[in-house]
Design a protein around this motif. Structure first.
Motif, PDB file in Angstrom:
ATOM      1  N   THR A 169      -7.835   0.387  -3.209  1.00  0.00           N
ATOM      2  CA  THR A 169      -7.301   1.970  -3.203  1.00  0.00           C
ATOM      3  C   THR A 169      -8.231   2.502  -4.165  1.00  0.00           C
ATOM      4  N   ASP A 177       0.628   4.647  -2.711  1.00  0.00           N
ATOM      5  CA  ASP A 177       0.430   5.983  -1.969  1.00  0.00           C
ATOM      6  C   ASP A 177       0.585   6.992  -3.187  1.00  0.00           C
ATOM      7  N   GLU A 219      -9.912  15.368  -2.915  1.00  0.00           N
ATOM      8  CA  GLU A 219      -9.415  14.251  -2.214  1.00  0.00           C
ATOM      9  C   GLU A 219      -9.106  14.608  -0.616  1.00  0.00           C
ATOM     10  N   ALA A 268     -15.324  -1.806  -2.945  1.00  0.00           N
ATOM     11  CA  ALA A 268     -14.641  -1.881  -1.903  1.00  0.00           C
ATOM     12  C   ALA A 268     -15.070  -3.175  -1.141  1.00  0.00           C
ATOM     13  N   PHE A 287       0.824  -1.341  -0.001  1.00  0.00           N
ATOM     14  CA  PHE A 287      -0.026  -0.164   0.040  1.00  0.00           C
ATOM     15  C   PHE A 287       0.745   1.435   0.101  1.00  0.00           C
ATOM     16  N   GLY A 331     -13.055   4.857   7.647  1.00  0.00           N
ATOM     17  CA  GLY A 331     -12.826   3.866   6.604  1.00  0.00           C
ATOM     18  C   GLY A 331     -13.840   2.795   6.702  1.00  0.00           C
ATOM     19  N   GLN A 335      -8.947   9.107  -0.725  1.00  0.00           N
ATOM     20  CA  GLN A 335      -7.492   9.324  -0.006  1.00  0.00           C
ATOM     21  C   GLN A 335      -7.280   9.457   1.400  1.00  0.00           C
ATOM     22  N   ARG A 349      -7.819   5.777   3.295  1.00  0.00           N
ATOM     23  CA  ARG A 349      -7.131   4.681   2.525  1.00  0.00           C
ATOM     24  C   ARG A 349      -6.458   4.018   3.671  1.00  0.00           C
ATOM     25  N   GLN A 386      -7.180  -0.005   4.481  1.00  0.00           N
ATOM     26  CA  GLN A 386      -5.853  -1.031   3.978  1.00  0.00           C
ATOM     27  C   GLN A 386      -5.798  -1.820   5.393  1.00  0.00           C
TER      28      GLN A 386
END
Length: 412
Positions: free
Chosen positions: A349, A131, A214, A236, A127, A226, A354, A357, A361
């Motif tokens: 992702t 980025d 973002e 997702a 991850f 999240g 953003q 994330r 993750q």
């Protein structure tokens, strides 16, 4: 911002190079220890039924550490989280060696849980590669870091035997020797990341997103944000299921393969070769999976992952005393895992904002490793009660819901 943007291509290359180097070392540490984890557990516990608990404890440790590490990365960036994960992995490996000397099975499981932090670092590194990646190259960025694990991961099982012999005069069981080597490798990985992973890729990506749609404040980076992002995105949710099912099927079959091979007369050297081939399948072809994911689309490659994993279960489950067929099944199993992990990670992702994330993750790694931990714990019991063939059949059945969801999403 203008200076950072102008330097972004060079920064991407440098961050990728550091992550590749750390993955080589991290893969070496994890693979060196895990190759004989079930064998060591069998020796310490004295029964096959508990042998699957050692790799399961590793997966459980990886799962338990996923969210704390994600929280640390969300607050302070990728570098502190990766350094801490490798340090915990080194400490866990040391505890495994101590448990083997004392013949203490509960202590062995505690050490294996700490050892799982090394896997947490390796998983989170993919991850970190995403980025700063462009969206249309995100699959390839992730797969490059996953591929880097190949070098260390393939070498690891093959140095398990020399590592075991190296401790013969120290009163340490040979099966515990690889963990002593793994501790040193993890410490080296931690030092590499601490010194060279600068500037931090997550903090840089966050700075680039500031002032855009973002961008978001700290409230948009929380675990609650999240979870909300995953709940609001069907893609997702599919990504989470893909990664969890692929990892569970792989861990369940792989963790018990050394025991099945030993029952059919395989020695440590042959077991190491089979596991090396499996790990080559996991990592060596990940750039192909990343390229296919970017070019053909995420959903198509999820379908490919399901097909490969089902084929692997068929080959390994019907191999019996044929070591060659078992090796082929484990290689294909690695390919299916690679397709599922790379594509699922890229889709995840893609599908969340953003700021959320890092939390998402971490949630992904928690989900996949919790599911795999349950699968690994059950794997030893299934093999003890019904046999290795039935274990592969159960793993294949896990793929059916994923296939159904992927087909429905593809049509939608």
């Amino acid at each position: 911002m203008a200076v950072v943007t102008a330097e972004l291509p060079a920064l991407r290359r440098r961050i990728s190079a550091v992550l590749v180097a750390s993955q080589i070392l991290g893969g070496l540490g994890v693979a060196t220890g895990i190759a004989l984890a079930s064998v060591l557990a069998q020796e310490v516990s004295g029964t096959d039924a508990l042998s699957g608990l050692a790799p399961t404890a590793t997966v459980a440790g990886t799962a338990l550490l996923s969210m704390p590490l994600a929280a640390l990365m969300t607050a302070r960036g990728r570098r502190p989280g990766l350094v801490l994960a490798y340090a915990i992995g080194a400490a866990g490996a040391g505890v495994v060696v101590l448990a083997a000397v004392l013949g203490n099975f509960p202590l062995l499981l505690a050490g294996m849980a700490g050892f799982g932090a090394g896997s947490s670092a390796n998983l989170q590194a993919r991850f970190a590669a995403a980025d700063l990646a462009e969206p249309e190259r995100r699959g390839r960025a992730i797969s490059t870091v996953v591929w880097a694990t190949t070098i260390g991961a393939v070498l690891g099982p093959n140095i398990a035997a020399p590592a075991g012999r190296s401790v013969s005069g120290l009163g340490i069981p040979p099966a515990a020797g690889p963990f002593l080597w793994a501790a040193g490798v993890f410490l080296l990985s931690a030092a590499l990341v601490a010194v060279l992973l600068r500037p931090d890729p997550l903090l840089t990506a966050r700075a680039l997103a500031a002032g855009t749609e973002e961008g978001a404040g700290p409230e948009g980076r929380s675990l609650r944000a999240g979870v909300r992002a995953v709940r609001e995105s069907p893609r997702a949710r599919l990504a989470l299921v893909t990664v969890a099912v692929s990892h569970t099927a792989m861990v369940s079959i792989m963790s018990m393969t050394p025991v099945a091979l030993s029952h059919h007369g395989a020695d440590i050297t042959l077991i190491g070769l089979v596991i090396s081939g499996h790990i080559a399948g996991m990592y060596a072809f990940s750039p192909v999976m990343g390229w296919l994911s970017d070019r053909l689309g995420r959903l198509s490659v999820i379908g490919l992952a399901v097909g490969l994993l089902a084929t692997a279960a068929l080959l390994a489950g019907t191999a019996g005393p044929s070591h060659g067929q078992t090796a082929a099944g484990l290689f294909v199993l690695g390919l299916g895992w690679s397709a599922g992990l790379v594509t699922g990670s890229a889709l995840l992702t893609d599908s969340v904002p953003q700021p959320a994330r890092a939390a998402v993750q971490g949630l992904s790694d928690l989900t996949m490793n919790t599911a795999a931990g349950v699968g690994g714990a059950g794997a030893g019991l299934v093999v003890a009660q019904a046999g290795y063939g039935w274990l592969n059949a159960v793993a294949a059945l896990l793929l059916l819901p994923l296939a159904a969801v992927a087909v429905r999403r593809k049509r939608g």
